[in-house]
Design a protein around this motif. Structure first.
Motif, PDB file in Angstrom:
ATOM      1  N   TYR A  56       0.668  -1.288  -0.007  1.00 18.49           N
ATOM      2  CA  TYR A  56       0.086  -0.233   0.057  1.00 18.49           C
ATOM      3  C   TYR A  56       0.754   1.329   0.039  1.00 18.49           C
ATOM      4  O   TYR A  56       0.369   2.306  -0.196  1.00 18.49           O
ATOM      5  N   TYR A  57       2.182   1.153   0.360  1.00 21.54           N
ATOM      6  CA  TYR A  57       3.099   2.314   0.176  1.00 21.54           C
ATOM      7  C   TYR A  57       2.697   3.330   1.048  1.00 21.54           C
ATOM      8  O   TYR A  57       2.339   4.587   0.664  1.00 21.54           O
ATOM      9  N   LYS A  58       2.512   3.343   2.277  1.00 24.70           N
ATOM     10  CA  LYS A  58       2.111   4.046   3.451  1.00 24.70           C
ATOM     11  C   LYS A  58       2.862   3.744   4.601  1.00 24.70           C
ATOM     12  O   LYS A  58       3.297   2.758   4.935  1.00 24.70           O
ATOM     13  N   PRO A  59       3.189   4.838   5.440  1.00 25.10           N
ATOM     14  CA  PRO A  59       3.804   4.536   6.812  1.00 25.10           C
ATOM     15  C   PRO A  59       2.707   3.479   7.658  1.00 25.10           C
ATOM     16  O   PRO A  59       1.675   3.689   7.622  1.00 25.10           O
TER      17      PRO A  59
ATOM     18  N   SER B 115       8.323   2.506   7.026  1.00 29.12           N
ATOM     19  CA  SER B 115       7.960   3.970   6.513  1.00 29.12           C
ATOM     20  C   SER B 115       8.273   3.694   4.978  1.00 29.12           C
ATOM     21  O   SER B 115       8.565   2.591   4.507  1.00 29.12           O
ATOM     22  N   VAL B 116       8.079   4.917   4.272  1.00 28.06           N
ATOM     23  CA  VAL B 116       8.086   4.901   2.885  1.00 28.06           C
ATOM     24  C   VAL B 116       9.348   5.961   2.698  1.00 28.06           C
ATOM     25  O   VAL B 116       9.667   6.805   3.752  1.00 28.06           O
ATOM     26  N   LEU B 117       9.888   5.985   1.509  1.00 25.26           N
ATOM     27  CA  LEU B 117      11.082   6.864   1.240  1.00 25.26           C
ATOM     28  C   LEU B 117      10.792   8.290   1.594  1.00 25.26           C
ATOM     29  O   LEU B 117       9.727   8.788   1.106  1.00 25.26           O
ATOM     30  N   GLY B 118      11.565   9.042   2.331  1.00 21.64           N
ATOM     31  CA  GLY B 118      11.275  10.463   2.706  1.00 21.64           C
ATOM     32  C   GLY B 118      10.601  10.717   3.700  1.00 21.64           C
ATOM     33  O   GLY B 118      10.599  11.895   4.385  1.00 21.64           O
TER      34      GLY B 118
ATOM     35  N   ALA C 169      12.320   2.701  10.420  1.00 20.95           N
ATOM     36  CA  ALA C 169      11.804   1.373  10.851  1.00 20.95           C
ATOM     37  C   ALA C 169      11.970   1.638  12.415  1.00 20.95           C
ATOM     38  O   ALA C 169      12.751   2.376  12.961  1.00 20.95           O
ATOM     39  N   ALA C 170      10.927   1.220  13.185  1.00 18.50           N
ATOM     40  CA  ALA C 170      10.768   1.437  14.555  1.00 18.50           C
ATOM     41  C   ALA C 170      10.015   0.520  15.264  1.00 18.50           C
ATOM     42  O   ALA C 170       9.231  -0.354  14.867  1.00 18.50           O
ATOM     43  N   GLY C 171      10.389   0.240  16.652  1.00 12.61           N
ATOM     44  CA  GLY C 171       9.430  -0.658  17.459  1.00 12.61           C
ATOM     45  C   GLY C 171       8.856   0.036  18.677  1.00 12.61           C
ATOM     46  O   GLY C 171       9.361   1.005  18.962  1.00 12.61           O
ATOM     47  N   LEU C 172       7.610  -0.281  19.169  1.00 12.08           N
ATOM     48  CA  LEU C 172       7.068   0.429  20.121  1.00 12.08           C
ATOM     49  C   LEU C 172       6.191  -0.515  21.085  1.00 12.08           C
ATOM     50  O   LEU C 172       6.047  -1.802  20.487  1.00 12.08           O
TER      51      LEU C 172
END
Length: 577
Positions: free
Chosen positions: A385-388, A405-408, A431-434
């Protein structure tokens, strides 16, 4: 400078971004000095290479190009403390993260010192009980086993309180980490991290395993151990560089180049077992490691216990490696089943909700999903889907998430805007973890969407194909292809080049093979005919068979069929008129 074209396929728009160079004089000079085409000189210039000497170092990496390890802040202290531990017969514990970089780091440092000194062991934290980084449980384990020195790899740069806790138990730390430091550096005996502001080491992008290699290199240099003994572990370094997606530039390029040689010619028992399990018979590339070896090593920590991976990588015999590899492969099969099932559930969840499809972000949650694969699922949803994207599931009374995330778009900054709803989070731009309390899930979904919708641009929501240069099919000669292959090993900041060619024609008729893959042959004016494969591009069949011209972007690869070798174009995008 980039110039953009937007193409439309059945599922998603894709933007072609061609990198344009304005300093033609520098490119022409480089082409003349190296006796190569302007296209290849253009590619070198794109990679920051502007002279004959730089090009020579790029095309002919040498181990002598590696930097002096003692240029790294803390290296003298680290080696001295290890020498003291060996001299005083202390127990040493090698501690590392549970991912590929962490387990290869542990395997390298443990194996190197085990040949020199017997009182050494290793420890990998449990992903689900202890979490990432240095844990109190790990320190307690060390204390219970009379360990007085811990060498931490691929973690520890922010473990200020844990290092103090270890001190209270009479345990010293040497930290080897490549992540960004916090405001305070832990009070360890030595903290090796090229990203420290007070570290003048010339190369900043080493992997965790690369740092382990530099520690072994420094010890060897100081203690008359032949450098060849350190180089025995370069295959592990190459696997870490590929899997941790660090830039393949500078020192990493040298390590990856020789690490791949070791992997392909004389791998350690554990990696040899993984190569055999993969079924691949030709030479491994960085990409092959990413998609074949890395996931298998990672699977143990995702599904069960990452110590299985270390046992594999330090296996002293073929039989031990085959036994450990069998377990690893089982875990990888299990991981793939979780991955497939959860991805399918998440896609159904999104596809059945017009509201979710209309959002600028994607957040999905199911309390029963396996925590070990939600990062992989987040990557697959982002690709689709190319979204965060954030994927959430229950874990130890909390809700844990993995984000991509996506580019930028700066994902970490977006999470900072939601920090009051989170118990903890960490990561970087992409990229992240939460973790959060269960009662905050719905609030987080709404807040994250609000933040993303107000800060992301429409351009960021269109997937980009970075085009190296527009060329003609007649430029693709055997010499061109031969030199192109010398740009390898490919990876971040030296990606496999994608070229664009305008106004090509289908030669004969294309067809669909496999799961909607486009197979065709193309030519341009008086050029040779090139066979092409376009994975997932079967929807273009009717358009390319019309006999009218179209544009393509593609990578150039060798296709081997029985004893026949030919140049093939791997199509990444098609633009019809």
């Amino acid at each position: 400078m980039y110039i953009y074209w937007v193409t439309q396929c059945k599922y998603m728009e894709k933007r072609w971004a061609e990198h344009l160079i304005t300093n033609f004089e520098a490119v022409d000079k480089l082409a003349q000095e190296l006796n190569i085409s302007d296209i290849l000189a253009h590619m070198l210039y794109n990679r920051g290479i502007t002279s004959f000497s730089e090009a020579k170092a790029f095309f002919r990496p040498e181990l002598q190009h590696l930097h002096d390890p003692f240029l790294m802040n803390g290296m003298e202290e680290a080696v001295a403390r290890i020498e003291e531990a060996i001299r005083e017969n202390e127990n040493i514990l090698v501690y590392g993260d549970y991912d590929v970089d962490g387990t290869t780091s542990v395997a390298l440092v443990y194996s190197f010192f085990k040949e020199i000194y017997p009182n050494i062991s290793y420890y990998i934290p449990d992903r689900y009980i202890e979490g990432y980084g240095i844990s109190s449980q790990g320190i307690d384990f060390a204390a219970d086993n009379d360990v007085s020195l811990i060498i931490a790899l691929d973690c520890g740069i922010k473990a200020v309180d844990k290092v103090e806790y270890a001190k209270s138990k009479g345990i010293d730390f040497i930290i080897c980490d490549h992540h960004l430091p916090g405001e305070e550096i832990p009070a360890a005996v030595a903290v090796l991290d090229p990203k420290r502001l007070d570290c003048n080491y010339p190369y900043k992008e080493l992997s965790g395993c690369g740092l382990g290699f530099k520690l072994a290199q420094a010890y060897a240099e100081k203690n008359d151990v032949p450098f060849e003994k350190v180089c025995e572990y370069l295959d592990l370094v190459a696997v870490s560089i590929a899997s941790d997606i660090v830039p393949i530039t500078g020192e990493n390029r040298v390590l990856a180049y020789y690490g791949l040689q070791k992997l392909n010619n004389n791998p350690c028992n554990g990696l040899k077992a993984l190569i055999e399990l993969s079924g691949k018979t030709d030479r491994f590339t960085i990409s092959d490691i990413v998609f074949s070896i890395g996931p298998r090593i990672n699977a143990a920590g995702r599904i069960d216990d990452a110590k299985h991976s270390v046992r594999l990588l330090i296996a002293s015999s073929t039989q031990l490696a085959e036994d450990a590899g069998f377990i690893i492969n089982l875990k990888n099969t299990e991981r793939k089943e979780y991955d497939t099932n959860i991805t399918e559930q998440a896609l159904n969840m999104i596809g059945s909700s017009p509201e979710m499809i209309g959002r600028k972000s994607t957040v999905v949650y199911d309390k029963n999903w396996h925590k070990g694969v939600i990062g992989i699922v987040a990557s697959r949803l982002t690709e689709k889907y190319y979204k965060p994207t954030v994927v959430l599931t229950d874990s130890n009374g909390h809700v844990a998430g993995s984000a991509r995330s996506v580019l930028g778009y700066d994902l970490y900054e977006a999470l900072c805007e939601c920090s009051d709803l989170l118990e903890q989070f960490g990561g970087h731009k992409y990229a992240a973890g939460l973790t959060m309390k269960p009662e905050n899930v719905n609030k987080f979904i709404e807040r994250f969407e609000t933040v993303v919708a107000s800060s992301i641009t429409e351009e960021m929501l269109v997937q980009q194909i970075s085009v190296e240069k527009c060329i003609g099919l007649s430029d693709i000669t055997p010499k061109f292809f031969r030199i192109l292959n010398q740009f390898a090993p490919f990876g971040p900041q030296n990606m496999v080049p994608i070229f664009m060619t305008r106004e090509v024609y289908s030669y004969g008729y294309g067809s669909i093979v496999g799961n909607n893959h486009l197979k065709m042959s193309v030519r341009q004016k008086d050029s040779s005919v090139f066979e092409c494969i376009g994975f997932g591009l079967g929807d273009y069949l009717e358009q390319i068979n019309r006999g009218t011209p179209f544009d393509i972007c593609y990578t150039i690869e060798e296709n081997v069929w029985k004893d026949r070798r030919s140049i093939q174009l791997n199509i990444k995008g098609i633009k019809t008129y």
